[in-house]
Design a protein around this motif. Structure first.
Motif, PDB file in Angstrom:
ATOM      1  N   UNK A 162       0.812  -1.219   0.000  1.00  0.00           N
ATOM      2  CA  UNK A 162       0.000   0.000   0.000  1.00  0.00           C
ATOM      3  C   UNK A 162       0.839   1.260   0.000  1.00  0.00           C
ATOM      4  N   UNK A 163       2.042   1.201   0.559  1.00  0.00           N
ATOM      5  CA  UNK A 163       2.934   2.363   0.536  1.00  0.00           C
ATOM      6  C   UNK A 163       3.269   2.753  -0.900  1.00  0.00           C
ATOM      7  N   UNK A 164       3.600   1.761  -1.716  1.00  0.00           N
ATOM      8  CA  UNK A 164       3.920   2.029  -3.123  1.00  0.00           C
ATOM      9  C   UNK A 164       2.721   2.616  -3.845  1.00  0.00           C
ATOM     10  N   UNK A 165       1.543   2.055  -3.630  1.00  0.00           N
ATOM     11  CA  UNK A 165       0.346   2.559  -4.315  1.00  0.00           C
ATOM     12  C   UNK A 165      -0.024   3.957  -3.831  1.00  0.00           C
ATOM     13  N   UNK A 166       0.099   4.217  -2.546  1.00  0.00           N
ATOM     14  CA  UNK A 166      -0.225   5.547  -2.035  1.00  0.00           C
ATOM     15  C   UNK A 166       0.742   6.603  -2.582  1.00  0.00           C
ATOM     16  N   UNK A 167       2.014   6.256  -2.705  1.00  0.00           N
ATOM     17  CA  UNK A 167       2.978   7.190  -3.304  1.00  0.00           C
ATOM     18  C   UNK A 167       2.639   7.489  -4.767  1.00  0.00           C
ATOM     19  N   UNK A 168       1.959   6.530  -5.399  1.00  0.00           N
ATOM     20  CA  UNK A 168       1.666   6.647  -6.829  1.00  0.00           C
ATOM     21  C   UNK A 168       0.251   7.107  -7.101  1.00  0.00           C
ATOM     22  N   UNK A 169      -0.485   7.513  -6.079  1.00  0.00           N
ATOM     23  CA  UNK A 169      -1.917   7.794  -6.223  1.00  0.00           C
ATOM     24  C   UNK A 169      -2.207   8.880  -7.250  1.00  0.00           C
ATOM     25  N   UNK A 170      -1.372   9.898  -7.337  1.00  0.00           N
ATOM     26  CA  UNK A 170      -1.626  10.974  -8.304  1.00  0.00           C
ATOM     27  C   UNK A 170      -1.506  10.480  -9.739  1.00  0.00           C
ATOM     28  N   UNK A 171      -0.688   9.462  -9.969  1.00  0.00           N
ATOM     29  CA  UNK A 171      -0.526   8.912 -11.318  1.00  0.00           C
ATOM     30  C   UNK A 171      -1.560   7.840 -11.635  1.00  0.00           C
ATOM     31  N   UNK A 172      -2.030   7.154 -10.607  1.00  0.00           N
ATOM     32  CA  UNK A 172      -2.988   6.062 -10.798  1.00  0.00           C
ATOM     33  C   UNK A 172      -4.393   6.591 -10.543  1.00  0.00           C
ATOM     34  N   UNK A 173      -4.982   7.174 -11.556  1.00  0.00           N
ATOM     35  CA  UNK A 173      -6.289   7.807 -11.397  1.00  0.00           C
ATOM     36  C   UNK A 173      -7.342   6.791 -10.990  1.00  0.00           C
ATOM     37  N   UNK A 174      -8.238   7.211 -10.110  1.00  0.00           N
ATOM     38  CA  UNK A 174      -9.329   6.342  -9.695  1.00  0.00           C
ATOM     39  C   UNK A 174      -8.932   5.249  -8.724  1.00  0.00           C
ATOM     40  N   UNK A 175      -7.751   5.345  -8.151  1.00  0.00           N
ATOM     41  CA  UNK A 175      -7.309   4.337  -7.194  1.00  0.00           C
ATOM     42  C   UNK A 175      -8.263   4.301  -6.008  1.00  0.00           C
ATOM     43  N   UNK A 176      -8.605   3.124  -5.563  1.00  0.00           N
ATOM     44  CA  UNK A 176      -9.573   2.962  -4.480  1.00  0.00           C
ATOM     45  C   UNK A 176      -9.100   3.638  -3.199  1.00  0.00           C
ATOM     46  N   UNK A 177     -10.033   4.236  -2.485  1.00  0.00           N
ATOM     47  CA  UNK A 177      -9.720   4.828  -1.192  1.00  0.00           C
ATOM     48  C   UNK A 177      -9.476   3.766  -0.121  1.00  0.00           C
ATOM     49  N   UNK A 178      -9.664   2.506  -0.480  1.00  0.00           N
ATOM     50  CA  UNK A 178      -9.413   1.417   0.458  1.00  0.00           C
ATOM     51  C   UNK A 178      -7.932   1.055   0.558  1.00  0.00           C
TER      52      UNK A 178
END
Length: 283
Positions: A48-64
């Protein structure tokens, strides 16, 4: 090619449908690699750390992402066996992952894993009887009397809800938010009663593993990017593919929807193989 000790910082989808992975090598040298399939297997904390760091690039990423952190209901204890029992070498022989009791499963949805343990584990935890402080001369004399020949480790696992969370600090580092809610306290109490029901009829006693009560462990963290039906409930679909991002997969314990109540190693491995079969079949 394998890049050992690389610390992934960011994922970015590119216009051609591939992904760019940015990482730091030892010495903090920056590197990049592109690929058409990305499988994240950093565990329930790093994934989740990797995905949260990438949230601005990964549009629509789940808030979960980062939510639903569970420790598989782990509650650790030790047993002090009565002096007339045969002496044991508590750090030799079959350890607790090789022994599982299902006596309490139907009623309480917990399993119990008594067994042997590494010597360092006894020293790392604040093991003590309820009537003795976990330090000082009295504790030292008690340890000399019972360790190692009369000590056996015990671990409960159960279906405790994932109520923790992984978030990012301002520096982009993971921070764990985990509180002992009323539901978790009730689970710990249930585990305590079950463990006492095993050891006390034999004349032994249940030992504490924390200053007050029991160590609520973190060895089996899971659920922070869980598989679900929708983005409102989880992060990826039944194939481990992140919602809204084709060919981006979560393949580790973060993908498990919730606690299992048994050691999760085989389930984590089986799920990773299942996702790998899907990736190979659909490339």
């Amino acid at each position: 090619m394998v890049r050992a000790e690389a610390d992934v910082q960011h994922l970015e989808p590119l216009r051609d449908g591939t992904y760019r992975v940015t990482y730091l090598e030892p010495g903090r040298r920056r590197g990049e690699v592109d690929g058409d399939v990305v499988c994240i297997a950093g565990g329930a904390l790093a994934t989740p750390t990797i995905l949260l760091r990438s949230a601005e690039s990964l549009s629509g990423l789940s808030e979960q992402v980062g939510r639903n952190l569970s420790n598989n209901g782990d509650v650790g204890s030790f047993f002090e066996m009565p002096p007339d029992y045969p002496s044991v070498d508590c750090y030799k022989g079959r350890e607790n992952t090789g022994i599982m009791l299902y006596e309490f499963w139907d009623e309480h949805r917990i399993t119990f894993h008594p067994g042997l343990h590494p010597l360092a584990l006894f020293g790392a935890l604040e093991v003590h009887p309820p009537d003795i402080r976990p330090f000082g001369l009295e504790h030292k004399r008690w340890v000399e009397e019972v360790f190692p020949g009369r000590i056996i480790a015990g671990l409960c696992m159960g279906l405790a809800e994932g109520e923790g969370r992984v978030v990012l600090t301002d520096d982009g580092l993971p921070e764990i938010q985990f509180s002992l809610t009323d539901r978790l306290r009730e689970h710990i109490s249930t585990c305590e009663s079950a463990m006492a029901a095993v050891v006390e009829p034999a004349g032994g006693r249940l030992l504490h593993t924390a200053r007050e009560g029991y160590e609520y462990g973190d060895a089996h963290s899971m659920g922070t990017c869980r598989i679900a039906e929708t983005t409102e409930l989880g992060v990826c679909d039944r194939n481990g593919e992140v919602f809204g991002h084709e060919r981006l997969f979560v393949v580790d314990s973060a993908a498990l929807p919730g606690p299992l109540g048994v050691n999760p190693a085989l389930t984590i491995g089986a799920n990773a193989e299942r996702i790998a079969d899907f990736v190979v079949a659909n490339r």
